[in-house]
Design a protein around this motif. Structure first.
Motif, PDB file in Angstrom:
ATOM      1  N   TYR A 133       0.848  -1.188   0.000  1.00  0.00           N
ATOM      2  CA  TYR A 133       0.000   0.000   0.000  1.00  0.00           C
ATOM      3  C   TYR A 133       0.887   1.243   0.000  1.00  0.00           C
ATOM      4  O   TYR A 133       1.798   1.369   0.821  1.00  0.00           O
ATOM      5  N   ASN A 134       0.619   2.144  -0.936  1.00  0.00           N
ATOM      6  CA  ASN A 134       1.352   3.402  -1.028  1.00  0.00           C
ATOM      7  C   ASN A 134       0.497   4.536  -0.470  1.00  0.00           C
ATOM      8  O   ASN A 134      -0.730   4.518  -0.624  1.00  0.00           O
ATOM      9  N   VAL A 135       1.141   5.507   0.149  1.00  0.00           N
ATOM     10  CA  VAL A 135       0.420   6.668   0.651  1.00  0.00           C
ATOM     11  C   VAL A 135       1.153   7.928   0.208  1.00  0.00           C
ATOM     12  O   VAL A 135       2.381   8.002   0.252  1.00  0.00           O
ATOM     13  N   THR A 136       0.373   8.898  -0.279  1.00  0.00           N
ATOM     14  CA  THR A 136       0.903  10.201  -0.678  1.00  0.00           C
ATOM     15  C   THR A 136       0.483  11.219   0.372  1.00  0.00           C
ATOM     16  O   THR A 136      -0.711  11.366   0.655  1.00  0.00           O
ATOM     17  N   THR A 146       5.962  10.485  -0.452  1.00  0.00           N
ATOM     18  CA  THR A 146       5.252   9.219  -0.530  1.00  0.00           C
ATOM     19  C   THR A 146       5.930   8.179   0.354  1.00  0.00           C
ATOM     20  O   THR A 146       7.134   8.250   0.618  1.00  0.00           O
ATOM     21  N   GLY A 147       5.144   7.216   0.806  1.00  0.00           N
ATOM     22  CA  GLY A 147       5.656   6.105   1.607  1.00  0.00           C
ATOM     23  C   GLY A 147       4.858   4.859   1.287  1.00  0.00           C
ATOM     24  O   GLY A 147       3.852   4.909   0.568  1.00  0.00           O
ATOM     25  N   SER A 148       5.298   3.733   1.808  1.00  0.00           N
ATOM     26  CA  SER A 148       4.602   2.482   1.524  1.00  0.00           C
ATOM     27  C   SER A 148       4.778   1.499   2.671  1.00  0.00           C
ATOM     28  O   SER A 148       5.697   1.635   3.486  1.00  0.00           O
ATOM     29  N   VAL A 149       3.890   0.532   2.706  1.00  0.00           N
ATOM     30  CA  VAL A 149       3.978  -0.561   3.668  1.00  0.00           C
ATOM     31  C   VAL A 149       3.416  -1.809   2.999  1.00  0.00           C
ATOM     32  O   VAL A 149       2.449  -1.726   2.228  1.00  0.00           O
TER      33      VAL A 149
END
Length: 194
Positions: A133-136, A146-149
Motif C-alpha cells: 500500500y502506497n500513501v501520498t 510518498t511512503g509504503s507498507v
C-alpha cells in the motif's frame, strides 16, 4: 554637469514559493534599454533558474549603457517536504484478517491519500494476497512525500475430515481423521482434543 538616470529594475519569479527540490525561474527587466545584469549567483542573463535548498533572497544589479546602476531583490521561499512514517498494526496476516495502516507527518495539516483510495491518516485493510500500500502525503503548502507498507498474507489451511464410519449405532465408536494441505498444522477438535 550631465546627470543620467539610474535604471529601475523589476524582478519576477515563475514561483515565489517552492517545495524542497523544485526550481524557480527569475527574470529581470529595466526601464532603460541595453541594460546589462549581474545576479548575486554570478549569472549575467536576464533570466536565471535557481534551485535553493532554503529560503533565499536573490539580488540583481543592472548597469545601463550610460554606466549608471540599479539593484533589485526577490525572495524565493523554500517549503520543506513532509517527513512521514508508515506503520501497520500487523504486517503479517492470514486470509480474512485485518490490519490497520497508519501514516504520520511532521507537518500539521497534511493530507493523506492511499493507493486504495483511502484519504485518512489511518485505514483498515483486509487483502486476500500480499499487497503493498502506497500513501501520498501533501503538506498545506502543496509539498509531497510518498511512503509504503507491505502486508504479507498467508493462506489458511484447507482441512479434510474423514470418519471410519459416518453412521453408527448407539454405543459404537467412529474414528475421525483430519489432514491439511499445509504442513505442521496443529488441530483442536470441538471435544477439546488436540
Amino acid at each position: 554637469i550631465t546627470v543620467f538616470p539610474n535604471p529601475v529594475l523589476t524582478t519576477t519569479a515563475s514561483a515565489g514559493a517552492i517545495c524542497f527540490g523544485e526550481s524557480s525561474t527569475l527574470s529581470v527587466s529595466s526601464n532603460l534599454p541595453a541594460t546589462a545584469y549581474e545576479w548575486s549567483t554570478g549569472q549575467t542573463t536576464a533570466s536565471i533558474t535557481v534551485n535553493p535548498t532554503t529560503t533565499t533572497i536573490y539580488t540583481v544589479t543592472g548597469t545601463a549603457a550610460n554606466g549608471c546602476t540599479g539593484t533589485a531583490s526577490i525572495q524565493i521561499i523554500v517549503n520543506p517536504l513532509p517527513v512521514i512514517t508508515v506503520a501497520a498494526s500487523d504486517a503479517n496476516i492470514c486470509v480474512g484478517e485485518n490490519s490497520v495502516l497508519t501514516a504520520t507527518s511532521d507537518i500539521p495539516g497534511s493530507t493523506f491519500l492511499w493507493s486504495n483510495g483511502g484519504n485518512t491518516a489511518s485505514i483498515t485493510v483486509s487483502p486476500v494476497a500480499t499487497t503493498t500500500y502506497n500513501v501520498t502525503v501533501t503538506s498545506p503548502e502543496g509539498c509531497v512525500t510518498t511512503g509504503s507498507v507491505t502486508i504479507t498474507v498467508f493462506p489458511n489451511p484447507v482441512l479434510t475430515v474423514t470418519a471410519s464410519a459416518g453412521a453408527i449405532c448407539f454405543g459404537d465408536p467412529s474414528t475421525l481423521n483430519v489432514s491439511s494441505n499445509l504442513p505442521a498444522t496443529a488441530y483442536e477438535w470441538s471435544t477439546g482434543q488436540t
